[in-house]
Design an enzyme around this catalytic site. Structure first.
Site, PDB file in Angstrom:
ATOM      1  N   SER A   1       0.829  -1.212   0.000  1.00  0.00           N
ATOM      2  CA  SER A   1       0.000   0.000   0.000  1.00  0.00           C
ATOM      3  C   SER A   1       0.861   1.259   0.000  1.00  0.00           C
ATOM      4  CB  SER A   1      -0.937  -0.007   1.206  1.00  0.00           C
ATOM      5  OG  SER A   1      -0.186  -0.083   2.380  1.00  0.00           O
ATOM      6  N   CYS A   2       2.162   1.152   0.341  1.00  0.00           N
ATOM      7  CA  CYS A   2       2.998   2.362   0.385  1.00  0.00           C
ATOM      8  C   CYS A   2       3.305   2.906  -1.008  1.00  0.00           C
ATOM      9  CB  CYS A   2       4.260   2.136   1.193  1.00  0.00           C
ATOM     10  SG  CYS A   2       5.432   1.075   0.381  1.00  0.00           S
TER      11      CYS A   2
ATOM     12  N   LYS B   1       9.424  -0.162  -5.459  1.00  0.00           N
ATOM     13  CA  LYS B   1       8.250  -1.006  -5.742  1.00  0.00           C
ATOM     14  C   LYS B   1       7.504  -0.491  -6.975  1.00  0.00           C
ATOM     15  CE  LYS B   1       8.287  -4.124  -2.591  1.00  0.00           C
ATOM     16  NZ  LYS B   1       8.416  -5.517  -3.017  1.00  0.00           N
TER      17      LYS B   1
ATOM     18  N   HIS C   1       5.871  -5.005  12.952  1.00  0.00           N
ATOM     19  CA  HIS C   1       4.644  -4.251  12.688  1.00  0.00           C
ATOM     20  C   HIS C   1       3.752  -4.302  13.921  1.00  0.00           C
ATOM     21  CE1 HIS C   1       5.530  -5.229   8.253  1.00  0.00           C
ATOM     22  NE2 HIS C   1       5.836  -3.988   8.468  1.00  0.00           N
TER      23      HIS C   1
HETATM   24  N1  LIG Z   1       4.451  -8.028   5.609  1.00  0.00           N
HETATM   25  C1  LIG Z   1       3.532  -7.178   5.179  1.00  0.00           C
HETATM   26  O1  LIG Z   1       2.704  -6.670   5.952  1.00  0.00           O
HETATM   27  C2  LIG Z   1       3.462  -6.830   3.713  1.00  0.00           C
HETATM   28  C3  LIG Z   1       2.410  -6.008   3.299  1.00  0.00           C
HETATM   29  C4  LIG Z   1       2.328  -5.647   1.970  1.00  0.00           C
HETATM   30  C5  LIG Z   1       3.263  -6.125   1.069  1.00  0.00           C
HETATM   31  N2  LIG Z   1       4.267  -6.944   1.481  1.00  0.00           N
HETATM   32  C6  LIG Z   1       5.249  -7.368   0.455  1.00  0.00           C
HETATM   33  O2  LIG Z   1       5.472  -8.745   0.478  1.00  0.00           O
HETATM   34  C7  LIG Z   1       6.828  -9.021   0.125  1.00  0.00           C
HETATM   35  C8  LIG Z   1       7.435  -9.942   1.166  1.00  0.00           C
HETATM   36  O3  LIG Z   1       7.332  -9.326   2.439  1.00  0.00           O
HETATM   37  P1  LIG Z   1       7.492 -10.158   3.799  1.00  0.00           P
HETATM   38  O4  LIG Z   1       6.690  -9.445   4.817  1.00  0.00           O
HETATM   39  O5  LIG Z   1       7.309 -11.594   3.552  1.00  0.00           O
HETATM   40  O6  LIG Z   1       9.028  -9.856   4.123  1.00  0.00           O
HETATM   41  P2  LIG Z   1      10.070 -10.781   4.906  1.00  0.00           P
HETATM   42  O7  LIG Z   1       9.361 -11.637   5.896  1.00  0.00           O
HETATM   43  O8  LIG Z   1      11.144  -9.862   5.368  1.00  0.00           O
HETATM   44  O9  LIG Z   1      10.642 -11.720   3.744  1.00  0.00           O
HETATM   45  C9  LIG Z   1      11.469 -11.247   2.746  1.00  0.00           C
HETATM   46  C10 LIG Z   1      12.271 -12.383   2.204  1.00  0.00           C
HETATM   47  O10 LIG Z   1      13.164 -11.898   1.190  1.00  0.00           O
HETATM   48  C11 LIG Z   1      14.419 -12.481   1.382  1.00  0.00           C
HETATM   49  N3  LIG Z   1      15.482 -11.649   0.821  1.00  0.00           N
HETATM   50  C12 LIG Z   1      15.763 -10.356   1.147  1.00  0.00           C
HETATM   51  N4  LIG Z   1      16.845  -9.956   0.457  1.00  0.00           N
HETATM   52  C13 LIG Z   1      17.232 -11.000  -0.311  1.00  0.00           C
HETATM   53  C14 LIG Z   1      18.298 -11.205  -1.220  1.00  0.00           C
HETATM   54  N5  LIG Z   1      19.184 -10.230  -1.492  1.00  0.00           N
HETATM   55  N6  LIG Z   1      18.414 -12.412  -1.832  1.00  0.00           N
HETATM   56  C15 LIG Z   1      17.540 -13.407  -1.555  1.00  0.00           C
HETATM   57  N7  LIG Z   1      16.515 -13.275  -0.704  1.00  0.00           N
HETATM   58  C16 LIG Z   1      16.377 -12.082  -0.082  1.00  0.00           C
HETATM   59  C17 LIG Z   1      14.547 -12.606   2.884  1.00  0.00           C
HETATM   60  O11 LIG Z   1      15.548 -13.540   3.194  1.00  0.00           O
HETATM   61  P3  LIG Z   1      16.130 -13.651   4.711  1.00  0.00           P
HETATM   62  O12 LIG Z   1      15.047 -14.357   5.469  1.00  0.00           O
HETATM   63  O13 LIG Z   1      17.356 -14.420   4.554  1.00  0.00           O
HETATM   64  O14 LIG Z   1      16.341 -12.240   5.171  1.00  0.00           O
HETATM   65  C18 LIG Z   1      13.143 -13.089   3.255  1.00  0.00           C
HETATM   66  O15 LIG Z   1      13.028 -14.461   3.101  1.00  0.00           O
HETATM   67  C19 LIG Z   1       7.516  -7.661   0.011  1.00  0.00           C
HETATM   68  O16 LIG Z   1       7.608  -7.295  -1.341  1.00  0.00           O
HETATM   69  C20 LIG Z   1       6.589  -6.729   0.722  1.00  0.00           C
HETATM   70  O17 LIG Z   1       6.607  -5.426   0.178  1.00  0.00           O
HETATM   71  C21 LIG Z   1       4.395  -7.308   2.780  1.00  0.00           C
END
Ligand SMILES: NC(=O)c1ccc[n+]([C@@H]2O[C@H](COP(=O)([O-])OP(=O)(O)OC[C@H]3O[C@@H](n4cnc5c(N)ncnc54)[C@H](OP(=O)(O)O)[C@@H]3O)[C@@H](O)[C@H]2O)c1
Length: 313
Positions: A109-110, A141, A180
């Protein structure tokens, strides 16, 4: 997607990535290609190229990103814009060049302007200035979803971009410095219960409204869209209703079983008064979320107890 298609979930250990992998396994997809960050740094273009050449995925979900709160975004703006641009550029371009049938990119949403009308409609994209604190992340994004649109327009590449609301669920981040609001409240109420405290203090007036979607609902929506939505136009996924922070705190207190009170620290900032996604486009396609907030908090608290609270310090 055929049940034996090769599927790559980038970011498989994250909140969203692990939710997508669970949903794929539950539905009998047998070839989920694993490449944790330790084996494949997605910022490394030659490594991403080798991976795609060797493993030949047919479908790709980009749930890998450098993610963080306001403080992290503000402190490390260069890391946020660079890492996210590198990850998505490498994965989108390699997917197209190696003949991936369909790709799903995740925004949030950002990407919408700070003062966009609520609920946030897809048409608000690029209609005004962004929230300055996380603009680095948001700009990356926006570049990602525009890259999907450009590859679709020029090359006919089937890439969709999905904008989820605030997510929660098993695998969430419970570190109070970076988490969060929902996982932070679970941890705070749990620790207050253990310590037999009289009250838990929450930041601000308790009146800001926020929307929350369980990660299993998001994963379900993403599989639905991979099978039924073929457009480069962005699409929101959310619960469709919001709650006040005070209502959320009361729900979490009840689930955790904390018997003390809730105090408001009104000297702390509230943030934006409301953040709710317009989900009419998704609803019109025939998809609805299933996990009610109280049920989702209950299962997330069970996961917290089994995986975080019981882990050695
Ligand atoms: N969480 C929310 O509320 C939310 C809401 C809206 C949208 N999203 C979107 O959903 C997506 C995932 O978010 P999430 O909440 O699941 O985040 P997350 O839990 O931080 O997961 C991100 C993943 O990406 C991996 N990663 C980061 N850098 C990397 C790299 N250089 N090479 C390989 N893997 C890498 C991380 O690996 P490590 O575990 O090793 O760090 C982790 O497994 C994002 O695009 C985010 O914008 C999330």
């Amino acid at each position: 997607m055929n049940r034996d298609a090769a599927i790559f979930v980038a970011g498989e250990r994250g909140l969203v990535g692990s939710g997508i992998v669970r949903a794929l396994r539950r539905r009998g997809f047998s070839k989920v290609i694993s490449a944790p960050r330790a084996a494949l740094d997605l910022r490394d273009q030659p490594a991403v190229e080798r991976f795609f050449a060797e493993r030949q995925p047919e479908y790709v979900f980009i749930a890998a990103a450098k993610v963080g709160g306001i403080l992290a975004n503000d402190t490390y703006p260069a890391d946020f814009i660079r890492d996210n641009l590198l990850i998505q550029n490498n994965v989108i371009d390699a997917s197209y060049r190696h003949g991936v049938r369909k790709l799903c990119f995740l925004g949030s949403s950002c990407v919408y302007p700070r003062l966009a009308p609520q609920p946030l409609h897809e048409d608000s994209l690029l209609s005004g200035p962004l929230e300055p604190t996380n603009q680095w992340y948001a700009v990356a994004k926006i570049a990602g979803l525009k890259m999907c649109e450009a590859y679709s327009r020029q090359y006919g590449f089937n890439a969709i971009s999905v904008m989820p609301t605030n997510l929660y669920g098993p695998g969430d981040n419970f570190d109070l410095k970076t988490s969060h609001v929902l996982p932070a409240l679970i941890r705070k109420f749990h620790e207050a219960k253990q310590a037999r405290s009289g009250a838990v203090t929450i930041w601000g007036s308790g009146t800001p409204r926020r929307e929350f979607l369980h990660v299993d609902d998001l994963a379900d929506a993403l599989l639905f869209l991979m099978e039924r939505y073929d457009s480069a136009d962005i699409i929101n996924v959310g619960w469709g209703e919001d709650v006040t922070i005070a209502e959320l705190a009361a729900l979490v207190r009840d689930v955790v079983g904390f018997e003390g009170g809730i105090e408001l620290d009104r000297s702390k900032p509230d943030g934006t008064p409301r953040k709710l996604m317009d989900v009419s486009k998704m609803t019109a396609l025939g998809w609805k979320p299933k996990v009610a907030l109280a049920d989702g908090i209950r299962s997330t608290y069970r996961w917290f107890l089994a995986n975080v609270a019981s882990a050695p310090a």
